[in-house]
Design a protein around this motif. Structure first.
Motif, mmCIF file in Angstrom:
data_model
loop_
_atom_site.group_PDB
_atom_site.id
_atom_site.type_symbol
_atom_site.label_atom_id
_atom_site.label_comp_id
_atom_site.label_asym_id
_atom_site.label_seq_id
_atom_site.Cartn_x
_atom_site.Cartn_y
_atom_site.Cartn_z
ATOM 1 N N TYR A 238 10.738 17.871 27.173
ATOM 2 C CA TYR A 238 11.297 19.398 27.311
ATOM 3 C C TYR A 238 11.570 19.813 28.430
ATOM 4 C CZ TYR A 238 9.694 19.980 22.466
ATOM 5 O OH TYR A 238 9.555 19.939 20.853
ATOM 6 N N ARG A 239 12.810 20.853 28.612
ATOM 7 C CA ARG A 239 13.078 21.278 29.862
ATOM 8 C C ARG A 239 13.088 22.992 29.674
ATOM 9 N NH1 ARG A 239 17.723 19.254 33.086
ATOM 10 N NH2 ARG A 239 18.827 19.350 31.487
ATOM 11 N N PHE A 240 12.406 23.689 30.246
ATOM 12 C CA PHE A 240 12.400 25.260 30.271
ATOM 13 C C PHE A 240 12.818 25.835 31.409
ATOM 14 C CE2 PHE A 240 8.958 23.502 27.700
ATOM 15 C CZ PHE A 240 8.647 24.144 26.462
ATOM 16 N N VAL A 241 14.170 26.629 31.229
ATOM 17 C CA VAL A 241 14.574 27.197 32.278
ATOM 18 C C VAL A 241 14.470 28.517 32.173
ATOM 19 C CG1 VAL A 241 16.613 27.799 33.675
ATOM 20 C CG2 VAL A 241 16.349 25.480 33.007
ATOM 21 N N MET A 242 13.355 29.575 33.027
ATOM 22 C CA MET A 242 12.802 30.551 32.564
ATOM 23 C C MET A 242 13.331 31.824 33.692
ATOM 24 S SD MET A 242 9.225 29.455 31.161
ATOM 25 C CE MET A 242 8.493 28.387 32.224
ATOM 26 N N GLN A 243 13.705 32.911 33.230
ATOM 27 C CA GLN A 243 14.055 33.969 34.036
ATOM 28 C C GLN A 243 13.255 35.159 33.781
ATOM 29 O OE1 GLN A 243 18.154 34.908 33.759
ATOM 30 N NE2 GLN A 243 18.254 36.260 35.502
ATOM 31 N N ARG A 244 12.794 35.854 34.698
ATOM 32 C CA ARG A 244 12.045 37.169 34.715
ATOM 33 C C ARG A 244 13.069 38.139 34.916
ATOM 34 N NH1 ARG A 244 9.756 40.855 32.522
ATOM 35 N NH2 ARG A 244 7.748 41.636 33.171
ATOM 36 N N ALA A 245 13.727 38.662 33.903
ATOM 37 C CA ALA A 245 14.610 39.798 33.976
ATOM 38 C C ALA A 245 13.982 41.115 33.256
ATOM 39 C CB ALA A 245 15.933 39.705 33.277
ATOM 40 N N ALA A 246 14.553 41.801 32.673
ATOM 41 C CA ALA A 246 14.065 42.925 32.239
ATOM 42 C C ALA A 246 13.259 42.626 30.764
ATOM 43 C CB ALA A 246 15.257 44.108 31.525
ATOM 44 N N ALA A 247 13.844 41.436 30.121
ATOM 45 C CA ALA A 247 13.263 40.671 29.115
ATOM 46 C C ALA A 247 12.849 39.356 29.871
ATOM 47 C CB ALA A 247 14.000 40.379 27.932
ATOM 48 N N VAL A 248 12.128 38.391 29.212
ATOM 49 C CA VAL A 248 11.986 37.195 29.513
ATOM 50 C C VAL A 248 12.867 36.034 28.855
ATOM 51 C CG1 VAL A 248 10.387 35.227 29.982
ATOM 52 C CG2 VAL A 248 9.751 37.490 30.391
ATOM 53 N N ILE A 249 13.662 35.488 29.726
ATOM 54 C CA ILE A 249 14.907 34.613 28.773
ATOM 55 C C ILE A 249 14.344 33.095 29.236
ATOM 56 C CG2 ILE A 249 17.337 33.957 28.807
ATOM 57 C CD1 ILE A 249 16.461 36.946 27.936
ATOM 58 N N MET A 250 14.234 32.461 28.184
ATOM 59 C CA MET A 250 14.058 30.931 28.359
ATOM 60 C C MET A 250 15.118 30.136 27.791
ATOM 61 S SD MET A 250 9.870 30.650 27.380
ATOM 62 C CE MET A 250 8.863 31.733 28.165
ATOM 63 N N ASP A 251 15.734 29.154 28.530
ATOM 64 C CA ASP A 251 16.606 28.296 27.816
ATOM 65 C C ASP A 251 16.015 26.839 27.758
ATOM 66 O OD1 ASP A 251 19.212 29.884 27.722
ATOM 67 O OD2 ASP A 251 19.010 29.875 29.891
ATOM 68 N N ILE A 252 15.794 26.440 26.628
ATOM 69 C CA ILE A 252 15.093 25.316 26.079
ATOM 70 C C ILE A 252 15.850 24.286 25.827
ATOM 71 C CG2 ILE A 252 13.116 24.380 24.729
ATOM 72 C CD1 ILE A 252 11.892 27.410 24.809
ATOM 73 N N GLU A 253 15.795 22.879 26.424
ATOM 74 C CA GLU A 253 16.386 21.747 25.769
ATOM 75 C C GLU A 253 15.260 20.927 25.284
ATOM 76 O OE1 GLU A 253 19.397 18.231 27.297
ATOM 77 O OE2 GLU A 253 19.146 19.901 28.733
ATOM 78 N N SER A 254 15.129 20.229 24.244
ATOM 79 C CA SER A 254 14.153 19.412 23.747
ATOM 80 C C SER A 254 14.735 18.018 23.342
ATOM 81 C CB SER A 254 13.400 20.026 22.471
ATOM 82 O OG SER A 254 14.383 20.444 21.371
ATOM 83 N N ALA A 255 14.065 16.945 23.313
ATOM 84 C CA ALA A 255 14.349 15.813 22.702
ATOM 85 C C ALA A 255 13.187 15.139 22.060
ATOM 86 C CB ALA A 255 14.783 14.734 23.968
ATOM 87 N N VAL A 256 13.244 15.218 20.627
ATOM 88 C CA VAL A 256 11.919 14.859 19.897
ATOM 89 C C VAL A 256 12.133 13.521 19.293
ATOM 90 C CG1 VAL A 256 10.613 15.427 18.110
ATOM 91 C CG2 VAL A 256 11.558 17.223 19.615
ATOM 92 N N PHE A 257 11.347 12.636 19.477
ATOM 93 C CA PHE A 257 11.046 11.486 18.828
ATOM 94 C C PHE A 257 10.082 11.244 17.744
ATOM 95 C CE2 PHE A 257 12.638 11.475 23.115
ATOM 96 C CZ PHE A 257 13.859 10.742 22.746
ATOM 97 N N LEU A 258 10.206 10.555 16.830
ATOM 98 C CA LEU A 258 9.328 10.556 15.442
ATOM 99 C C LEU A 258 8.404 9.216 15.512
ATOM 100 C CD1 LEU A 258 11.089 12.573 12.354
ATOM 101 C CD2 LEU A 258 9.650 13.261 14.584
ATOM 102 N N ARG A 259 7.067 9.284 15.680
ATOM 103 C CA ARG A 259 6.521 7.967 15.437
ATOM 104 C C ARG A 259 6.116 7.700 13.965
ATOM 105 N NH1 ARG A 259 2.506 9.631 20.031
ATOM 106 N NH2 ARG A 259 2.609 7.665 21.376
#
Length: 525
Positions: A238-259
């Protein structure tokens, strides 16, 4: 795992750090113990997760479980990270990082790392980082036991004391949460939900086991965190790019692999609490009028329909699936912002709303809502998530990108009138014997399209139900002199105990005036 003797004190290793390209300015503190540098990139983290998915799951070792059991709720509350030792307490990031200690309820260690110049160094746990009583059982833990989680403090350049205020926290499994512009924590999010409310299976809670803090440039208003997810059935990066503005904004990128095969794979899962609200409250169950972190699920479908589904505290676990393709967004919201409706010093009226905005093509699937019975506010009993239509089989992988907005309102408010209240009581007419099996509903709408109606024009309700019959349908302006505030009331006559799915909206001729109201009614409850 590195031996403790391999780690260097930042204060005595300036030359060695500079030689590796890992600058002391990037660390910006003199007392955190750091591991040897190793190469790091997000692509490498994804490759690591992909390879791990091919191997059997091995749970992270728990240091001294007998000691961790002694760190109960009270003992854990007395352990505080020393803010003078916070990562980036003096820069370059304006948002210092502090850490949570492990305990009875957080027994799996999370390995924390700092990244600079594509090199990562582990932050080595030391009990000296924490203020704790002399007799705290935490003092018995072995060296480099690990941390439980972390949080970002408010800006060193802001109006709040950063040492006493934080704006995002990751703690427990893959849970995390943030405050909105109303400066109040509430509902939580997760990296992934695995088999929530699947009959015959236990829910799985994968963990963020390794976290990497990317050192920002001075003056940056964002922070970037990478995380490795591990569980019996899944791995992920996972990658979280987070910004503390008036709201909290998170841009999330995920790569999920199934066992392993997963029956219900929940993407961008949200977890909240709903005990009761003004529409339904057991007599004298509590002195407060309402208790909930969220009061409804909002959806913006791929076809453009705006939907509001009030939450329930149901008689049994109920899962509702709203089939869609490429949804524009969904979220658990707290629409009722009136303090007098809660009367509680924990400020339920300020709890953030959380909106998920998919990025790219999510394809076919469903927004699924899981509602679990609760008799107290201490339980998170609501889950909302996206579940792909494609079966989740061992060996598969999924890539998802999305934006999270932790705010007071949804970031893309509908131009239509919104549902602002759902109420119900006994059906029938006043002054008559109220018939059995009849429930009266009152749904309130508020918004500009209703305020613009010409004098004398009454909006038309469009109502459907999965079973039962409507009667005594009436639409009128709410007598409070608020422009655009209307309500529709109707009776529903129904037999049996199975839930009834209802749907309604207001229109004027062919013009849709309101978002769509959905409700699941439980006749026997």
């Amino acid at each position: 795992m590195f031996n403790r003797r391999q780690f260097l004190q930042v204060a005595t290793a300036t030359a060695g750090l500079a030689a590796t390209g890992f600058s002391t300015k990037a660390l910006a503190q003199q007392s955190l113990k750091m591991g040897e540098p190793v190469p790091f990139s997000f692509e490498a983290l994804k490759r690591r997760a992909r390879e791990m998915a091919k191997e059997p799951y091995s749970a992270p070792p728990r240091p001294s479980p007998e000691v961790l059991e002694q760190i109960d709720y009270d003992a854990h509350g007395k352990i505080r990270f020393k803010t003078d030792l916070a990562l980036w307490a003096d820069g370059p990031s304006q948002f210092p990082v502090t850490f949570f200690h492990m305990g009875r309820f957080f027994q799996k260690p999370v390995r924390m790392h700092v990244v600079s110049d594509r090199q990562a160094r582990e932050i080595i746990y030391d009990s000296a980082y924490f203020d704790m009583p002399a007799d705290s059982p935490a003092r018995k833990l072995p060296e480099n036991s690990g941390f439980a989680g972390f949080r970002f403090q408010e800006s060193r350049n802001g109006r709040l004391d950063w040492r006493k205020n934080d704006w995002v926290a990751f703690l427990g499994a893959s849970y995390f949460r943030a405050i909105g512009e109303l400066y109040q924590y509430g509902l939580s999010a997760r990296g992934l939900a695995v088999d929530v409310a699947v009959h015959g299976k236990n829910e799985e809670f994968p963990d963020f086991t390794h976290v990497y803090f990317d050192t920002p440039q001075p003056g940056s208003d964002t922070v970037t965190v990478f995380a490795l997810l591990e569980g019996p059935s899944v791995t992920g990066a996972y990658r979280f790019v987070m910004q503390r503005a008036a709201a909290v904004i998170m841009d999330i990128e995920s790569a999920v692999f199934l066992r392993q095969d997963v029956s219900r794979l929940g993407i961008a899962p949200l977890t909240s609490m709903y005990w009761y609200s003004e529409k339904a409250k057991t007599t004298a169950i509590d002195w407060r009028p309402e208790i909930h972190d969220s009061d409804g699920l909002a959806m913006w479908t791929g076809s453009g329909e705006r939907i509001w589904r009030p939450l329930n505290n149901p008689p049994r676990i109920i899962t509702s699936a709203f089939v869609d393709e490429n949804p524009k967004g969904f979220g658990l919201l707290q629409r009722d912002r009136n303090f007098d409706h809660y009367l509680d010093g924990v400020y339920y009226d300020r709890r953030p709303s959380l909106w998920i905005e998919p990025q790219g093509n999510w394809g076919k699937g469903s927004i699924q809502l899981v509602e679990i019975p609760t008799d107290d506010e201490i339980h998170d009993n609501i889950v909302a998530m996206w579940v792909p239509a494609e079966p989740a089989r061992a060996g598969q992988s999924f890539d998802f990108r999305y934006r999270m907005s932790w705010s007071a309102e949804e970031p893309y408010p509908t131009p239509l009138a919104r549902v602002v209240a759902t109420r119900f009581g006994n059906g029938g007419q006043a002054g008559t014997v109220r018939p059995k099996g009849v429930r009266k509903f009152m749904v309130e709408f508020l918004g500009p399209p209703l305020a613009k109606l010409p004098n004398g024009v009454i909006p038309q309700p469009v109502l459907t139900a999965s079973r039962g019959e409507f009667s005594n349908v009436l639409t009128e302006a709410v007598p409070n002199n608020v422009p655009g505030h209307w309500r529709t009331q109707f009776d529903l006559t129904v037999t049996g105990t199975e839930p009834v799915e209802m749907r309604g909206y207001l229109r004027n001729g062919d013009e849709v005036l309101s978002e769509t109201w959905l409700y699941q009614y439980h006749p026997a409850f």
